[in-house]
Design an enzyme around this catalytic site. Structure first.
Site, PDB file in Angstrom:
ATOM      1  N   VAL A   1       0.833  -1.205   0.000  1.00 40.60           N
ATOM      2  CA  VAL A   1       0.000   0.000   0.000  1.00 40.60           C
ATOM      3  C   VAL A   1       0.868   1.256   0.000  1.00 40.60           C
ATOM      4  CG1 VAL A   1      -1.673   1.309   1.348  1.00 40.60           C
ATOM      5  CG2 VAL A   1      -1.941  -1.158   1.101  1.00 40.60           C
ATOM      6  N   ALA A   2       1.998   1.209   0.740  1.00 39.73           N
ATOM      7  CA  ALA A   2       2.897   2.363   0.775  1.00 39.73           C
ATOM      8  C   ALA A   2       3.502   2.649  -0.598  1.00 39.73           C
ATOM      9  CB  ALA A   2       4.004   2.130   1.795  1.00 39.73           C
TER      10      ALA A   2
ATOM     11  N   GLU B   1      -1.841   5.992  -4.536  1.00 40.53           N
ATOM     12  CA  GLU B   1      -3.290   5.863  -4.756  1.00 40.53           C
ATOM     13  C   GLU B   1      -3.924   7.115  -5.342  1.00 40.53           C
ATOM     14  OE1 GLU B   1      -2.272   2.866  -1.608  1.00 40.53           O
ATOM     15  OE2 GLU B   1      -1.816   4.980  -1.924  1.00 40.53           O
TER      16      GLU B   1
ATOM     17  N   ASP C   1      -3.192  23.057 -41.203  1.00 41.18           N
ATOM     18  CA  ASP C   1      -3.894  23.335 -42.438  1.00 41.18           C
ATOM     19  C   ASP C   1      -3.752  24.828 -42.741  1.00 41.18           C
ATOM     20  OD1 ASP C   1      -5.583  22.840 -44.633  1.00 41.18           O
ATOM     21  OD2 ASP C   1      -7.349  23.432 -43.478  1.00 41.18           O
TER      22      ASP C   1
ATOM     23  N   ASP D   1      -9.143  16.310 -43.982  1.00 39.33           N
ATOM     24  CA  ASP D   1      -8.227  16.355 -42.845  1.00 39.33           C
ATOM     25  C   ASP D   1      -8.521  15.289 -41.799  1.00 39.33           C
ATOM     26  OD1 ASP D   1      -6.828  18.705 -43.739  1.00 39.33           O
ATOM     27  OD2 ASP D   1      -8.581  19.877 -43.156  1.00 39.33           O
TER      28      ASP D   1
ATOM     29  N   GLU E   1       7.595   6.456   2.857  1.00 38.24           N
ATOM     30  CA  GLU E   1       6.955   5.358   3.582  1.00 38.24           C
ATOM     31  C   GLU E   1       7.695   4.039   3.345  1.00 38.24           C
ATOM     32  OE1 GLU E   1       3.088   5.639   1.959  1.00 38.24           O
ATOM     33  OE2 GLU E   1       2.718   7.609   2.835  1.00 38.24           O
TER      34      GLU E   1
ATOM     35  N   THR F   1      -4.277  13.263   3.239  1.00 40.41           N
ATOM     36  CA  THR F   1      -3.400  14.391   3.567  1.00 40.41           C
ATOM     37  C   THR F   1      -2.492  14.779   2.410  1.00 40.41           C
ATOM     38  OG1 THR F   1      -1.772  12.903   4.570  1.00 40.41           O
ATOM     39  CG2 THR F   1      -3.460  13.832   6.009  1.00 40.41           C
ATOM     40  N   ASP F   2      -2.082  13.818   1.568  1.00 43.64           N
ATOM     41  CA  ASP F   2      -1.285  14.156   0.382  1.00 43.64           C
ATOM     42  C   ASP F   2      -2.167  14.497  -0.811  1.00 43.64           C
ATOM     43  OD1 ASP F   2       1.004  13.787   1.752  1.00 43.64           O
ATOM     44  OD2 ASP F   2       1.594  11.916   0.784  1.00 43.64           O
TER      45      ASP F   2
END
Length: 829
Positions: free
Chosen positions: A285-286, A290, A332, A572, A637, A665-666
């Protein structure tokens, strides 16, 4: 039959030979039974509906990405330890990104569906000698179709009769001027834009009338071929996708290695399997950032909103960062760099005439009329002359108040002139405009000087017209009308540059971008526009077909370039879809171009593309900032666990505490970094060509920061009393150190106190600090989070240790500045 039509060159054969090949009669057309039989064999005159992609495979691709796999694993771990809140948060992140990717991929086939709409119409057809109206999708090769002004050509065909017939082919070929059509064959090798004996599906008749012998329908038309190219043109992975995938691989390897190493070390020391598993889960997890996927999505969404305010609507979020990574802009010409509207660029009166007299004669030799809204209705050439006269103060009322139109001799490609005869005070007078060589030959005065000027203007890419008039005696025969003319002068017409185009091209080139102009227009015109823009000769590509434009884009990409393509026409669409980022015109562009593109400009201005590139670069910088910030937390971590576990010090943070730091917090400061003000140098540096998010030196710096965070947290953990207090101090130290470091990662050189203010970041950091305080001091949160309240000495130690990494990084930056690294070569401030 449709496929057979492409085995010969109808533009190079006389109409009778084409009719014989198609087994039809030029005076009768097909019979109804034969037309029905052919329709059953060749199918309807429409583009085949695009095969919709397998939605299951698209959905599977969204979760096959390694980063998404890590998030899924983290969610599974959270649910396994019965932490449903964090598991649900991570699962929501996975679903958000999967839905975004699914919507983007499943919508790509709309480009081809938009091309289908170009053929949805009704058409008049001659069958069995009689005219009837039917749906255009019932046309077959061999049908005869009358063409009249204002109608759209319903299929590809050979022109078998033409009276002043002109067709606007700009959407198909990029030709800025209407193309005069004639019956005479052209060479078999003539490019599409020069096949004056053919008319093609999806183009519009701007003047005159004619008769078309249908040679190809549906997918066998030139429009159908472009649809096939568009369907097969797949964009490459974006720079952001490639960089994040590389980052993910690094984090996966790091997480797996450290997890197994620490778990194995614990088992070797006699720990139970359950204890080793818990450590493995914590480290896994560290190692997972995420908040990364969600923060990237938010950054791109905010960037898309900013771009929309500047006139660029983002259809695919990844285009936001991709545009900032662009190294080449393949633009173009018509409608993007130019106004896509003919105007009088030069006017040279003949000797004894004035400019107002010249403009008046040009307007009187035209049939266009001013509209109440200020526009001009009529042929583009006529409209340009009428507009020029009006802008010089010659109103329509002043020109026609005492004149009455008696007769019109329309423009014809063979005559190469147009004549209008008026009754006016003092008698009859005719006004003529046309090719200079034709009118000079019919003039009574010497025009050698004007002839040389006409050649010079033509060499500069102008469309040159001569204007003449003549007062007529009452007894003049019709065949003598257009002789003994008085030359009034020359006018040169062009599609002018947008006011902002030259400065925008210069700004792009100053930013290290290669600007290539790719157009289907005539080489002389293209070179003239290129010179006006300041482009080198090898940066201008003329008479380019859709397939050639696609190959040019693919060639640039294979050479490592990140290519932004602009366009507005059906021609195009393949290149727009294949480009790293396709930019379509929203005002004058076709629906096919808009659906194939990633961005749509609301003002059709090249300068808006450059502004969007600037915004994209700023977003790319901010993505690097918050990724560096998130990684420093994860590495801190991992370092904490990598030191504490082998030393037999136990598990320094619970899984829930790790998730709190990574997601909450992050996460808030990371999102706030997406709103960081751009550097003043963002458009004064070359584009970033690296395939990696960070260079090796930056990785070393991040590893060093992570080690500092881990060491500070380990010290806090060792200074704690009980196990819960030690983990609480370690948790708070990691969280608070990251909240201080977020100000350092904004610039690799500049001091944090001198960075420009980001109020969003200040608010996010304050809120995150409050979350940490709540986690430590709110009793109801102690049990689920594994925390305890810290007394004043423990809190002081925690805060002091949390500031150590920030202080060390700022001292290191100061040392670099003292050694002359005042300006970072990658990101100058």
């Amino acid at each position: 039959m449709a496929g057979e039509a492409h085995t010969f060159s109808p533009h190079a054969e006389v109409p009778a030979a084409v009719a014989e090949r198609l087994a039809t009669r030029l005076d009768q057309g097909l019979s109804e039974p034969e037309a029905a039989s052919r329709l059953a064999r060749v199918g309807p005159n429409r583009l085949a509906r695009a095969v919709r992609p397998a939605y299951g495979r698209i959905a599977a691709r969204q979760v096959a990405d390694p980063l998404v796999g890590l998030l899924v694993a983290a969610a599974a771990v959270s649910f396994a330890i019965d932490d449903r809140i964090e598991g649900s948060v991570i699962a929501a992140i996975v679903v958000l990104n999967a839905v975004l990717g699914f919507v983007q991929e499943s919508g790509a086939e709309r480009a081809v569906l938009a091309l289908r709409a170009a053929l949805d119409q009704r058409a008049t057809v001659i069958r069995g000698g009689g005219e009837r109206e039917l749906p255009a999708d019932e046309l077959v090769p061999g049908d005869l179709v009358p063409l009249t002004e204002g109608e759209r050509v319903p299929a590809d065909g050979r022109v078998v009769s033409a009276s002043a017939l002109a067709v606007d082919e700009s959407a198909l070929t990029g030709e800025s001027l209407p193309v005069d059509k004639a019956v005479d064959p052209v060479p078999a090798g003539a490019p599409l834009a020069e096949r004056s004996s053919m008319a093609h599906a999806g183009t519009g008749v701007t003047r005159g009338r004619g008769l078309l012998l249908v040679t190809a329908t549906g997918e066998a038309t030139e429009l159908g071929r472009i649809a096939g190219l568009t369907e097969g043109a797949k964009p490459p992975p974006t720079p952001l996708q490639r960089r994040v995938q590389g980052l993910t691989r690094v984090m996966v390897v790091l997480g797996v290695v450290v997890t197994f190493a620490l778990g194995g070390a614990m088992l070797a020391r006699g720990s139970s399997f359950e204890e080793a598993f818990l450590v493995g889960v914590s480290v896994a997890v560290a190692a997972v950032p995420e908040g990364l996927a969600a923060t990237v999505t938010i950054a791109l969404a905010l960037g898309a909103r900013t771009m929309a305010a500047r006139g660029a609507i983002v259809r695919r979020l990844t285009a936001v960062e991709t545009l900032g990574s662009a190294t080449v802009v393949a633009s173009d010409k018509t409608g993007t760099l130019t106004e896509n509207r003919l105007r009088v660029a030069s006017a040279q009166p003949a000797r004894g005439c004035g400019e107002r007299e010249l403009l008046a004669a040009g307007a009187l030799a035209s049939t266009a009329r001013l509209l109440d809204d200020g526009g001009v209705a009529g042929d583009p050439v006529d409209a340009a002359l009428v507009r020029a006269a009006h802008e010089s103060g010659l109103t329509e009322d002043a020109l026609h108040r005492e004149r009455h139109l008696l007769r019109e001799l329309p423009f014809d490609p063979e005559r190469k002139r147009m004549t209008l005869l008026y009754a006016e005070p003092g008698g009859r007078r005719l006004y003529v405009k046309g090719a200079p060589e034709v009118l000079l030959a019919r003039a009574r005065d010497e025009g050698a000087q004007l002839e040389r000027l006409a050649e010079q203007w033509a060499g500069e890419g102008l469309r040159v017209l001569a204007v003449a008039d003549r007062a007529l005696p009452d007894d003049l025969d019709d065949d003598e009308l257009e002789r003994d003319l008085r030359l009034v002068g020359l006018v040169g017409l062009h599609d002018p540059l947008r006011e902002t185009a030259r400065a925008a091209v210069a700004q792009a080139r100053d930013a290290g971008l290669r600007v290539e102009m790719i157009t289907g227009d005539h080489p002389v015109t293209a070179r003239a526009i290129g010179r006006a823009l300041g482009l080198p000769a090898d940066g201008v590509h003329a008479r380019v077909t859709p397939a050639e434009k696609l190959r040019l884009v693919e060639g640039l990409q294979s050479a490592g370039e990140v290519v932004a393509v602009t366009g507005d026409g059906v021609n195009d669409a393949p290149a727009l879809r294949r480009a790293d980022v396709g930019v379509a015109m929203g005002l004058a562009g076709t629906e096919a171009a808009r659906e194939a593109a990633d961005l749509v400009l609301t003002d059709d201005d090249f300068a808006t593309i450059v502004a969007a590139i600037e915004e994209g670069r700023a977003i790319a910088d901010n993505i690097r900032k918050f990724v560096a910030f998130l990684l420093s937390a994860n590495l801190g971590e991992v370092a904490l666990f990598a030191i504490a576990v082998p030393a037999g010090l136990g598990v320094p943070m619970t899984v829930v505490q790790v998730l709190i730091v990574n997601v909450l917090t992050d996460g808030l400061p990371a999102v706030a970094l997406t709103r960081d003000p751009p550097s003043a140098f963002v458009m004064r540096r070359p584009p970033d060509r690296s395939r990696h998010l960070f260079p090796p030196l930056a990785w070393a710096s991040l590893a060093g920061i992570g080690a500092l965070v881990g060491a500070a947290a380990l010290c806090a953990y060792l200074l704690g009393g009980s196990a819960n207090e030690a983990r609480t101090m370690a948790f708070a130290t990691v969280a608070l150190s990251e909240l201080a470091l977020v100000y350092s990662v904004r610039s690799p050189i500049r001091a944090a106190v001198h960075a420009r203010r980001n109020r969003h970041l200040d608010a996010a950091v304050l809120l995150s600090v409050l979350l940490v305080v709540a986690a430590v001091y709110v009793p109801v949160l102690h049990s689920p989070l594994g925390t305890v309240s810290l007394h004043a000495p423990a809190l002081a130690i925690t805060v002091a240790l949390a500031l150590v990494p920030f202080t060390a990084v700022e001292l290191g930056k100061a040392l670099l500045r003292r050694r002359g690294w005042a300006i970072d070569p990658e990101h100058p401030e």
